[in-house]
Write an enzyme that holds these catalytic residues in place. Sequence first.
Site, PDB file in Angstrom:
ATOM      1  N   ASP A  56      44.895   3.685   1.417  1.00  0.00           N
ATOM      2  CA  ASP A  56      43.718   2.143   1.287  1.00  0.00           C
ATOM      3  C   ASP A  56      44.039   2.320  -0.294  1.00  0.00           C
ATOM      4  OD1 ASP A  56      41.464   0.175   1.013  1.00  0.00           O
ATOM      5  OD2 ASP A  56      40.880   1.335   3.235  1.00  0.00           O
ATOM      6  N   TYR A  91      20.108 -18.319   7.700  1.00  0.00           N
ATOM      7  CA  TYR A  91      18.809 -17.942   7.274  1.00  0.00           C
ATOM      8  C   TYR A  91      17.250 -18.137   7.043  1.00  0.00           C
ATOM      9  CZ  TYR A  91      21.898 -14.026   4.269  1.00  0.00           C
ATOM     10  OH  TYR A  91      22.763 -12.805   4.410  1.00  0.00           O
ATOM     11  N   GLN A 143      36.751  -6.047   1.044  1.00  0.00           N
ATOM     12  CA  GLN A 143      36.634  -4.416   0.995  1.00  0.00           C
ATOM     13  C   GLN A 143      35.311  -3.586   0.587  1.00  0.00           C
ATOM     14  OE1 GLN A 143      41.318  -4.669   0.828  1.00  0.00           O
ATOM     15  NE2 GLN A 143      40.561  -2.854   1.869  1.00  0.00           N
TER      16      GLN A 143
HETATM   17  P1  NAP Z   1      46.931   1.752  10.079  1.00  0.00           P
HETATM   18  O1  NAP Z   1      45.768   1.173   9.897  1.00  0.00           O
HETATM   19  O2  NAP Z   1      46.695   2.736   9.925  1.00  0.00           O
HETATM   20  O3  NAP Z   1      47.097   1.610  10.789  1.00  0.00           O
HETATM   21  C1  NAP Z   1      48.326   1.963  11.680  1.00  0.00           C
HETATM   22  C2  NAP Z   1      48.546   1.561  13.119  1.00  0.00           C
HETATM   23  O4  NAP Z   1      49.996   2.137  13.647  1.00  0.00           O
HETATM   24  C3  NAP Z   1      47.915   1.597  13.558  1.00  0.00           C
HETATM   25  O5  NAP Z   1      47.434   0.684  15.207  1.00  0.00           O
HETATM   26  C4  NAP Z   1      48.041   2.777  15.617  1.00  0.00           C
HETATM   27  O6  NAP Z   1      47.919   2.232  16.327  1.00  0.00           O
HETATM   28  C5  NAP Z   1      49.864   2.475  15.066  1.00  0.00           C
HETATM   29  N1  NAP Z   1      50.300   3.955  14.988  1.00  0.00           N
HETATM   30  C6  NAP Z   1      49.800   5.356  14.534  1.00  0.00           C
HETATM   31  N2  NAP Z   1      50.545   6.793  14.702  1.00  0.00           N
HETATM   32  C7  NAP Z   1      51.657   5.281  15.847  1.00  0.00           C
HETATM   33  C8  NAP Z   1      52.470   6.407  16.251  1.00  0.00           C
HETATM   34  N3  NAP Z   1      52.720   7.540  16.185  1.00  0.00           N
HETATM   35  N4  NAP Z   1      53.632   5.450  17.343  1.00  0.00           N
HETATM   36  C9  NAP Z   1      53.011   4.470  16.774  1.00  0.00           C
HETATM   37  N5  NAP Z   1      52.283   3.699  16.036  1.00  0.00           N
HETATM   38  C10 NAP Z   1      51.285   4.506  15.742  1.00  0.00           C
HETATM   39  O7  NAP Z   1      48.238   1.885   8.418  1.00  0.00           O
HETATM   40  P2  NAP Z   1      48.810   0.847   8.455  1.00  0.00           P
HETATM   41  O8  NAP Z   1      48.698  -0.965   8.930  1.00  0.00           O
HETATM   42  O9  NAP Z   1      49.851   1.198   8.034  1.00  0.00           O
HETATM   43  O10 NAP Z   1      47.665   0.125   6.974  1.00  0.00           O
HETATM   44  C11 NAP Z   1      48.153   1.703   5.767  1.00  0.00           C
HETATM   45  C12 NAP Z   1      46.238   0.428   4.741  1.00  0.00           C
HETATM   46  O11 NAP Z   1      46.602  -0.147   3.756  1.00  0.00           O
HETATM   47  C13 NAP Z   1      45.040   1.116   5.780  1.00  0.00           C
HETATM   48  O12 NAP Z   1      44.660   1.672   5.453  1.00  0.00           O
HETATM   49  C14 NAP Z   1      44.105  -0.528   5.949  1.00  0.00           C
HETATM   50  O13 NAP Z   1      43.459  -0.263   5.709  1.00  0.00           O
HETATM   51  C15 NAP Z   1      45.122  -0.631   4.271  1.00  0.00           C
HETATM   52  N6  NAP Z   1      45.511  -2.354   4.641  1.00  0.00           N
HETATM   53  C16 NAP Z   1      44.129  -3.509   4.574  1.00  0.00           C
HETATM   54  C17 NAP Z   1      44.726  -4.535   4.521  1.00  0.00           C
HETATM   55  C18 NAP Z   1      43.721  -5.905   5.146  1.00  0.00           C
HETATM   56  O14 NAP Z   1      44.038  -6.167   5.540  1.00  0.00           O
HETATM   57  N7  NAP Z   1      42.231  -5.095   4.759  1.00  0.00           N
HETATM   58  C19 NAP Z   1      46.215  -4.751   4.582  1.00  0.00           C
HETATM   59  C20 NAP Z   1      46.901  -3.898   4.815  1.00  0.00           C
HETATM   60  C21 NAP Z   1      46.878  -2.649   4.734  1.00  0.00           C
HETATM   61  P3  NAP Z   1      47.818   3.653  17.425  1.00  0.00           P
HETATM   62  O15 NAP Z   1      47.732   4.841  17.443  1.00  0.00           O
HETATM   63  O16 NAP Z   1      47.186   2.833  18.324  1.00  0.00           O
HETATM   64  O17 NAP Z   1      49.072   2.443  18.299  1.00  0.00           O
HETATM   65 FE1  SF4 Z   2      34.405  -7.597  -3.682  1.00  0.00          FE
HETATM   66 FE2  SF4 Z   2      37.414  -7.544  -3.393  1.00  0.00          FE
HETATM   67 FE3  SF4 Z   2      36.051  -8.732  -5.179  1.00  0.00          FE
HETATM   68 FE4  SF4 Z   2      36.288  -6.015  -5.504  1.00  0.00          FE
HETATM   69  S1  SF4 Z   2      37.592  -7.103  -5.848  1.00  0.00           S
HETATM   70  S2  SF4 Z   2      34.279  -7.854  -5.479  1.00  0.00           S
HETATM   71  S3  SF4 Z   2      36.146  -5.451  -3.297  1.00  0.00           S
HETATM   72  S4  SF4 Z   2      36.323  -9.229  -2.974  1.00  0.00           S
END
Ligand code: NAP
Ligand code: SF4
Length: 678
Positions: free
Chosen positions: A663, A170, A343
Amino acid sequence: MTVHHRYPLLFSPLDLGFTQIKNRAIMGSMHTGLEEAENGFERMAAYYAERARGGVGMIITGGIPPNLEAGYGSKLSTHQEVDEHRKITQAVHAADPEVKICMQILHMGPLARNPNCVAPSAVKSRIAAFTPQALDEDGIEKQLHDFAHCAAMAQQAGYDGVEIIGSAGYLISTFLVQKTNLRTDQWGGSFENRMRFAVEVVRRVRAAVGAKFVLVFRIAAMDMLEDGMAWEEIVTLAQAIESAGANIISTHFCWHEAPVPTIATMVPRAAFTEVTGRLRQVVRVPVITSNRINMPSVAETVLASGEADLISMARPMLADAELVNKAREGREDEINTCIACNQACLDHTFGGHRQVSCLVNPRACRETILNYKPTTRAKNLAVVGAGPSGLAYATVAAQRGHKVTLFDAGAEIGGQFNLAKRIPGKEEFYETLRYYQRMLEKHGVNLRLNTRADGAMLASEGFDEIIVATGIAPREPQLEGIEHPKVVSYIDAILGRKPIGQRVAIMGAGGIGFDVAELLSHAGPSGALDKSVFAKEWGIDFANHPRGGVTGVKPQVASSGRTITLLQRKTTPVGSSLGRTTGWTHRLTLTRRGVRMVNGVEYIKIDDAGLHTLVHQVPQLLEVDTVVVCAGQLPLRALFDDLTVLGVKATLVGGAFEAAELDAKRAIEQASLLASEV
Ligand code: NAP
Ligand code: SF4
């Protein structure tokens, strides 16, 4: 004065001469995004007052710009704005007259999302929207005036003090560093000239507010820039700031543009306090430390080591307004611990103008809207599924006085959180599970594990309402060879239920694809649990503190030695769906471990040879031993459908409601909202 048996230092007052801070726990500054919201000041008043009742010694508000060019909306420079701020100070002092509240004056300089943003030189930050206008002498004088005026307005509004942020990239910090200060006049060149603006801000603010007003200056004690501040410069600045009138120096550890994580969940707890400790040796005023201090025991240890006088906890106070009271009353196991996921807080702040909340506590910043009031008509509720949404629903409903029975077919609570906690760097999820376990006990939820509730059974038990939180099933893509023995689901991969070969393809690059890649490429101790590993992985030299605190040499990242390819069908950059403030750390870590990321993939078939694909229409065979499927999820609604057939009304929550949006943030928020209304 009685000494607290468990946290004698955390619960000792700090005397500033003209005033006292009742304990050493500070709620650090955190932007809420409420300044421009409807009833935003009433909402902020309730939000801060709840934290004041929760036991903190001092609150520092989210940053308020001193003028229009310093930010992109709210500011404090007029009497009308003073009246708005008074709502906050009155609410906090009414909640607890002993609690101090300081307003942070935030001049974003080149990081203001504002075409009229200003800086010492016209140097655009890597993460900024606009190139700033270089300030001329009159412009500098105006900024100094506006800082002092803003502080005087804050005093009129009833604040006990101000914090001036002089870090993070900043305005003030851009004067300090050579790469953003190209000036050759009295404000640039030598370090003495470069620090003149910071010192002058403090001097002018002190002159405007008088002696009996808290003045905190936030300094970049390790800016994580290769060409950043040298340790001697930081010491010189801190001493000059003290002489200019600061009562407290608060240490900060990163510019927003620096490619080093300092607050993400992969950062070890209290990783940076030794830097604060070094600074504490060379100044006379009290110092505040911060970053990844999320439990009272960690805070007490830092104080006991002599590394700080005050502990700032910003996100932990979002996660649990009552953290300090719970510590004082020996209820640590009831603390809803911040898991540093970002998040619902910083991803919202940095993702635009969205309001902030908390993944584990959706009431944060919604204190006037989402309330868990005692019910006037207790119901007998069944919640099926003890994943994040089922846990949130059950605990909120039970807290309100409903009789709740929580079923899960598994042997433990947690659902998808039990996968997350196994990923190196996500160990904080254990705390969330501990919290929910305790809340189930505290609020008398009847927990029935190892029990697969079916429609007939639920219908026969006479529940008033049934909440179906049965979660998800992994999606299995329709593909030739998907039954091949080398194909493994992400659940089996994370739980270690199937062997994983040396050459791995990961189908799907969402949050879970990245988690699996992290787990399978990882070697050695988790950096989140071992500071020396973390320091090596991110090129930080804590011991010698070179310029910026970073070595500049290629970070050393241990790898499992597996050849891993992370694939997606979309042609967008791999990882672009990850969190705004943390996604880059995952992409960088995996790249450093040699994980290949490929987009534009069409999956053709899987056979003994491997995974056959078209990559941007070009045939490619990935010769792999294992294909891990991370292709998203489908809702598990069999129970809901059974109940519908039986004519029993049920409510869907979490992944069972909408797996496409599976999520934890959404699941907990949705479940808490429904449970607040039942
Ligand atoms: P996601 O984020 O919706 O990703 C699913 C992946 O699968 C995408 O890369 C998609 O990409 C692919 N996909 C979808 N349909 C498909 C198909 N029929 N065949 C092949 N590939 C396919 O789901 P997720 O990774 O399971 O995560 C689930 C939730 O958990 C998410 O909402 C995420 O926010 C949360 N999560 C978050 C974190 C984090 O670090 N913040 C970590 C873990 C989980 P393409 O369609 O391009 O192939
Ligand atoms: Fe932020 Fe995650 Fe901590 Fe909540 S748990 S304050 S969303 S970092």
